[in-house]
Design a protein around this motif. Structure first.
Motif, short mmCIF file in Angstrom:
data_model
loop_
_atom_site.label_atom_id
_atom_site.label_comp_id
_atom_site.label_asym_id
_atom_site.label_seq_id
_atom_site.Cartn_x
_atom_site.Cartn_y
_atom_site.Cartn_z
N MET A 1 -3.90 4.17 66.01
CA MET A 1 -3.59 2.86 66.70
C MET A 1 -2.62 2.11 65.98
O MET A 1 -3.13 2.06 64.89
CB MET A 1 -4.84 2.13 67.62
CG MET A 1 -5.33 2.71 68.53
SD MET A 1 -6.79 1.73 69.11
CE MET A 1 -5.84 0.33 69.66
N ARG A 2 -1.47 1.67 66.41
CA ARG A 2 -0.73 0.80 65.45
C ARG A 2 -0.93 -0.64 65.91
O ARG A 2 -0.32 -1.16 66.96
CB ARG A 2 0.87 1.15 65.86
CG ARG A 2 1.15 2.65 65.20
CD ARG A 2 2.52 2.93 65.66
NE ARG A 2 2.97 4.10 65.07
CZ ARG A 2 4.01 4.84 65.36
NH1 ARG A 2 4.96 4.15 65.96
NH2 ARG A 2 4.24 6.07 64.96
N GLN A 233 4.67 0.00 73.97
CA GLN A 233 5.44 0.71 72.74
C GLN A 233 4.79 0.43 71.70
O GLN A 233 4.61 -0.48 71.15
CB GLN A 233 6.78 0.22 72.92
CG GLN A 233 7.78 1.15 72.10
CD GLN A 233 8.99 0.81 72.24
OE1 GLN A 233 9.60 -0.10 73.08
NE2 GLN A 233 10.14 1.35 71.74
N GLY A 234 4.43 1.39 70.80
CA GLY A 234 4.13 1.63 69.63
C GLY A 234 2.61 1.41 69.38
O GLY A 234 2.11 1.05 68.54
N GLU A 237 -1.16 5.88 69.64
CA GLU A 237 -0.74 6.86 69.21
C GLU A 237 -1.13 8.44 69.87
O GLU A 237 -2.14 8.42 70.24
CB GLU A 237 -0.72 7.25 67.78
CG GLU A 237 -0.04 5.70 66.99
CD GLU A 237 -0.63 5.73 65.39
OE1 GLU A 237 0.41 5.95 64.76
OE2 GLU A 237 -1.66 5.51 65.34
N ASP A 238 -0.44 9.43 69.50
CA ASP A 238 -0.76 10.74 70.06
C ASP A 238 -2.25 10.94 69.22
O ASP A 238 -2.60 10.51 68.14
CB ASP A 238 0.15 11.87 69.33
CG ASP A 238 1.64 11.68 69.80
OD1 ASP A 238 1.67 11.19 71.06
OD2 ASP A 238 2.48 12.44 69.57
N ASP A 240 -4.99 9.59 70.29
CA ASP A 240 -5.71 8.24 70.44
C ASP A 240 -6.70 8.66 71.84
O ASP A 240 -8.18 8.27 71.67
CB ASP A 240 -4.89 7.00 70.46
CG ASP A 240 -4.56 6.50 69.17
OD1 ASP A 240 -5.38 6.96 68.23
OD2 ASP A 240 -3.87 5.56 69.31
#
Length: 301
Positions: A1-2, A233-234, A237-238, A240
């Motif tokens: 995660m961002r 968006q953002g 993440e892949d 998660d």
């Protein structure tokens, strides 16, 4: 995660700088495969406690005989830190961001249905804590108390989630919190009050069966949050979502009972099997609709 740089929640109480007054429960954490003296719990036992506690965010203290419906004076528990300002460590910041995002999701969805969403508080504690539902040690794991609308968590639980329960990753941690927020939503919608009322006249087996439906709905609600988080968006993440699904699988009644005992007792299940937990999280994630999480009207869980 961002998650870094995103808004944190203002509904976090950091109580980690003090210990609760009075007598506290002690469930010694095991080291290796040793068994502690004086009623301590070995590795198998602590896995069962973790299962029966954090996933029973409905009111887990009932399982420990502490559900007395009493309010505790929070006076002695006042922290030297600001109640709504979590410490500046990474995990506290992380859960604050996740909580804020759940607030966004449920405020928006309930507003679409003409309802308001009273946001829950998240209490960070160390070792032991007092809530309106009773006093608990950190071994209880994360839990939701419907009587004060607060979620309680000792952040060291996340190490146990990764190491003992083999569910690492930040999105696995987010799933834990989103599940407890799901119980708060159930409280807001009136599900928990009805559950507490209904189980009083039930046999243990029937109460367990109803509890499974409550828990699976909270998993589904966690999936709804993940549905909308993934659209940002953002943020997600892949890999998660797979972390969350792995966590759901690791804490199924059947999986943990087999790990702790070597066999399972289906009539004692009160949280759902691994397959059920994964399936209902997926249902919420796929649909993004509260109506899709009706675990009470279906014959097949």
């Amino acid at each position: 995660m961002r998650w870094k740089g995103r808004r944190g929640s203002g509904n976090v109480e950091d109580r980690r700088s003090f210990r609760t007054a009075g007598r506290s429960m002690r469930f010694p954490m095991p080291r290796g495969k040793t068994t502690r003296r004086g009623g301590g719990i070995g590795l198998g036992g602590i896995v069962v406690v973790l299962l029966i506690s954090w996933v029973t965010g409905v009111n887990p203290l009932t399982l420990l005989g502490l559900d007395q419906g009493q309010s505790y004076d929070s006076g002695p528990q006042q922290s030297s830190t600001t109640a709504t300002s979590p410490r500046s460590d990474e995990t506290a910041k992380f859960v604050s961001v996740v909580l804020a995002d759940t607030e966004n999701t449920w405020n928006d969805l309930l507003a679409q249905n003409g309802m308001t969403y009273p946001e829950p508080k998240l209490v960070l504690f160390s070792d032991a804590v007092r809530s309106a539902c009773g006093q608990a040690s950190s071994a209880v794991g994360p839990f939701y108390c419907s009587q004060d609308s607060k979620i309680y968590i000792d952040l060291t639980f996340y190490r146990q989630l990764a190491n003992q329960l083999q569910a690492p990753g930040d999105f696995a941690q987010a799933y834990v919190l989103a599940h407890e927020v799901g119980h708060h939503l159930q409280n807001v919608l009136g599900v928990l009050p009805e559950f507490h009322k209904a189980r009083r006249g039930m046999s243990e087996r029937d109460a367990n069966a109803l509890s499974v439906r409550v828990e699976l709905q909270a998993d589904c609600f966690a999936g709804i949050w993940a549905h909308f988080a993934a659209q940002q968006q953002g943020f997600v993440e892949d890999g998660d979502i797979e972390e969350a699904l792995n966590a759901a699988s690791r804490i199924g009644d059947d999986t943990l009972q087999k790990q702790a005992r070597g066999y399972v007792v289906p009539e004692s299940f009160n949280h759902g099997t691994s397959e059920q937990r994964v399936r209902w999280f997926r249902e919420g994630f796929k649909s993004g609709r509260i109506q899709a999480c009706d675990t009470f009207s279906t014959d097949r869980l």
